[in-house]
Every structure is written in C-alpha cells, then in structure tokens.
Design an enzyme around this catalytic site. Structure first.
Site, PDB file in Angstrom:
ATOM      1  N   HIS A  81       0.886  -1.322   0.038  1.00 34.25           N
ATOM      2  CA  HIS A  81      -0.073   0.122  -0.052  1.00 34.25           C
ATOM      3  C   HIS A  81       0.697   1.221   0.169  1.00 34.25           C
ATOM      4  O   HIS A  81       0.288   2.411  -0.002  1.00 34.25           O
ATOM      5  CB  HIS A  81      -1.134   0.061   1.066  1.00 34.25           C
ATOM      6  CG  HIS A  81      -0.679   0.381   2.421  1.00 34.25           C
ATOM      7  ND1 HIS A  81      -0.436  -0.678   3.590  1.00 34.25           N
ATOM      8  CD2 HIS A  81      -0.233   1.559   2.842  1.00 34.25           C
ATOM      9  CE1 HIS A  81      -0.029   0.232   4.434  1.00 34.25           C
ATOM     10  NE2 HIS A  81       0.106   1.273   4.327  1.00 34.25           N
ATOM     11  N   ASP A 127       0.014  -7.677   1.630  1.00 33.64           N
ATOM     12  CA  ASP A 127       0.408  -6.099   1.546  1.00 33.64           C
ATOM     13  C   ASP A 127       1.851  -6.162   1.871  1.00 33.64           C
ATOM     14  O   ASP A 127       2.247  -5.965   2.903  1.00 33.64           O
ATOM     15  CB  ASP A 127      -0.274  -5.312   2.870  1.00 33.64           C
ATOM     16  CG  ASP A 127      -0.113  -3.870   2.736  1.00 33.64           C
ATOM     17  OD1 ASP A 127       0.522  -3.412   1.751  1.00 33.64           O
ATOM     18  OD2 ASP A 127      -0.587  -3.149   3.816  1.00 33.64           O
ATOM     19  N   GLN A 216       0.314   6.553  11.497  1.00 34.02           N
ATOM     20  CA  GLN A 216       0.567   6.969  10.011  1.00 34.02           C
ATOM     21  C   GLN A 216       2.143   7.307   9.650  1.00 34.02           C
ATOM     22  O   GLN A 216       2.855   7.795  10.473  1.00 34.02           O
ATOM     23  CB  GLN A 216      -0.369   8.121   9.934  1.00 34.02           C
ATOM     24  CG  GLN A 216      -1.825   7.966   9.632  1.00 34.02           C
ATOM     25  CD  GLN A 216      -2.396   7.831  11.236  1.00 34.02           C
ATOM     26  OE1 GLN A 216      -1.762   8.073  12.317  1.00 34.02           O
ATOM     27  NE2 GLN A 216      -3.795   7.757  11.222  1.00 34.02           N
ATOM     28  N   GLY A 217       2.597   6.615   8.912  1.00 31.85           N
ATOM     29  CA  GLY A 217       4.005   6.915   8.422  1.00 31.85           C
ATOM     30  C   GLY A 217       5.019   5.721   8.895  1.00 31.85           C
ATOM     31  O   GLY A 217       5.956   5.667   8.414  1.00 31.85           O
ATOM     32  N   ASP A 218       4.327   4.747   9.797  1.00 33.35           N
ATOM     33  CA  ASP A 218       5.137   3.573   9.864  1.00 33.35           C
ATOM     34  C   ASP A 218       4.941   2.577   8.947  1.00 33.35           C
ATOM     35  O   ASP A 218       5.687   1.752   8.933  1.00 33.35           O
ATOM     36  CB  ASP A 218       4.802   3.297  11.322  1.00 33.35           C
ATOM     37  CG  ASP A 218       5.227   4.273  12.466  1.00 33.35           C
ATOM     38  OD1 ASP A 218       6.359   4.703  12.213  1.00 33.35           O
ATOM     39  OD2 ASP A 218       4.540   4.343  13.254  1.00 33.35           O
ATOM     40  N   SER A 219       3.961   2.605   8.173  1.00 30.64           N
ATOM     41  CA  SER A 219       3.408   1.470   7.216  1.00 30.64           C
ATOM     42  C   SER A 219       4.824   1.063   6.478  1.00 30.64           C
ATOM     43  O   SER A 219       5.544   1.958   5.992  1.00 30.64           O
ATOM     44  CB  SER A 219       2.490   2.272   6.138  1.00 30.64           C
ATOM     45  OG  SER A 219       1.209   2.180   6.763  1.00 30.64           O
TER      46      SER A 219
END
Ligand code: 4AZ
Length: 270
Positions: A81, A127, A216-219
C-alpha cells in the site's frame, strides 16, 4: 467523515497516506510501559522511545513517507500500500544507516524498480512490496524474514518515523516500542474493519488497553523479534489499523511467514 472511515480509506489508498508511520503510545499500558528517553526529554511518541544509532540498522525510511527494512543489500521490503504498481520506478529515495533523518551521515539511494505483491487487494491479501535500489547499501546489515509461523507469537518490536500520535507529525528521529501478539480470533472480534481480517495473511499486535502502536507513516516498516538463535527476524509489515493506539484496536501487520516464499522468489528476480 468519522475517524474510522478515514482510516479505512487510508488502508484502501495506501500511497496517499504512505508518508507517516509513527509509533504511537497514547496512554501508558499497565505492562511493559517504555522508559523515558535517557536524555530526559519526553519523547514525542507516547508509548515509544528513541532508538539508538545502530540498534535497528536495517531500518529504512522511504521518501513517500513509509518505512521499510533492508532485505538484501539492494532490496527494501515494504508494504504494497506504499507503492502504486509493479514496474520501473526511479522516484523513490531510500534513507538508510541513521536514526536521525537529517543526519549528514545518512545514506540516500534512489529506487530503480518496484515489485508490488500481485495478491494485494485480492481475497488472498499480501500487503508487501519490494523496492530495488540503484546501488547496494554496502556495510548495512539486512533483516531476514520469518519463513515459518514459529515466531508469530510473543512480544514484538516495532520502529518507525511515523506520527507520535494519531494525526500527529512525522518524526525526525526513529522511535521504537514493543507490543504483544494478538490472536486472529481476538483481532477479528475488534469490530469495524477488523471483521474482515484475513487470518492467513495478517497478524495483529497491541495491548488491550492501547497506548502503544504503529501509526501513520510507519507503514511498510518491520515488526520484528529475536529468533531462537538470538537473531532479528521480521514477522510483520506495518499495514493498517483503526486509528493508532486505541484500546481494543490492535495494529495489523502483513504476516510475513505466509508470503516468505513469494517474497524470496520475487527478490531473486529483481
Ligand atoms: C497508517 O496509516 C497506519 N495503528 C499504520 C499503522 C496503524 C495505523 C495507521 C496501526 O499508515
């Protein structure tokens, strides 16, 4: 829109949100609360603390705002993603070798190619994605992936430069925390999007009371632990969750062992 709706939307359009994964801790958990950082400054990420330089040497920050882990000297493992498609791609910059993204010692290498899991957004799940770098990151340790479910349990380490809290800013310094395994049954019973959990493809982690989490942003970054030989092994890839560090809303990670054969095969062809 509601936060939950906003979050589900993020999950579906990962690239848009790819910039911010943060280890978030909103409230101190009853168990395993992280200690304050040694410099005496309260970390901006509640529930996490700063990682030491060299502690997780294979951690990668990607310019679209995701994390990753160095899988081979020239390949970064991240989340599907976080990328748009398989194919040539010279637009991503990987930053390696530093906890401080603004360090003059940072190694920055451009991408040449992206391989996005062909089963992502199918009922199979998956993912994960691989990013080929223009040159090898020499001298930087790699992180091996779990090839069996043997390590899909216990306490996991998480790290990233994402937001310090839900909706918070991306971080300059790498933050780390620990979260416990959550069973598929418990995770699936968490309501909302969790009812659609793909048990074979996803693994959950978090405290029942919340307080510590990726965000958010650690993905794309790794969830990892030590194996029976005392070596780090990647068991999960930061994927999604409803908000960050909310009670009863675990973090959801790609179950790396399920895709280990496909990841290795794809990497061998990059
Ligand atoms: C994100 O938006 C994200 N709490 C990643 C992980 C989690 C939530 C959001 C897990 O990238």
């Amino acid at each position: 829109m509601s936060t939950n709706t906003w979050f589900s939307a993020l999950k579906k359009s990962a690239v848009a949100i790819a910039g911010a994964v943060t280890i978030v801790g909103l409230a101190s958990p009853a168990a395993a609360a992280p200690p304050p950082s040694s410099d005496g400054v309260q970390p901006q990420v509640v529930g996490g603390t700063r990682a030491a330089q060299g502690e997780f040497p294979w951690m990668v920050r990607l310019s679209m705002g995701c994390g990753g882990a160095l899988y081979t000297p020239q390949i970064v493992l991240t989340a599907a993603h976080c990328v748009s498609r398989t194919g040539a791609n010279t637009s991503i910059t990987a930053t390696l070798g530093v906890v401080d993204l603004q360090s003059s010692s940072a190694i920055k290498i451009k991408s040449t190619y992206v391989h996005r899991s062909p089963t992502y957004d199918t009922s199979t799940g998956g993912d994960w994605a691989l990013i080929k770098l223009a040159s090898p990151a020499t001298g930087i340790p790699t992180l091996k992936i779990a090839t069996t479910k043997a390590y899909d349990n216990g306490t996991f380490d998480i790290a990233g430069w994402g937001g310090a809290r839900e909706g918070g800013a991306q971080q300059r310094y790498l933050l780390k925390a620990q979260v416990p395994f959550v069973s598929d049954a418990s995770c699936k019973a968490s309501g909302g999007s969790y009812s659609g959990l793909i048990s074979s493809a996803e693994i959950c982690a978090g405290f029942p009371q919340g307080g510590v989490d990726t965000c958010q942003g650690d993905s794309g970054g790794p969830m990892f632990r030590k194996d029976n030989n005392g070596e780090w092994v990647e068991v999960g890839i930061v994927s999604w969750g409803e908000g960050c560090a909310r009670a009863g809303k675990p973090g959801v990670y790609t179950e790396v062992s399920t895709f280990a054969t496909a990841i290795a095969a794809a990497a061998a062809r990059l």
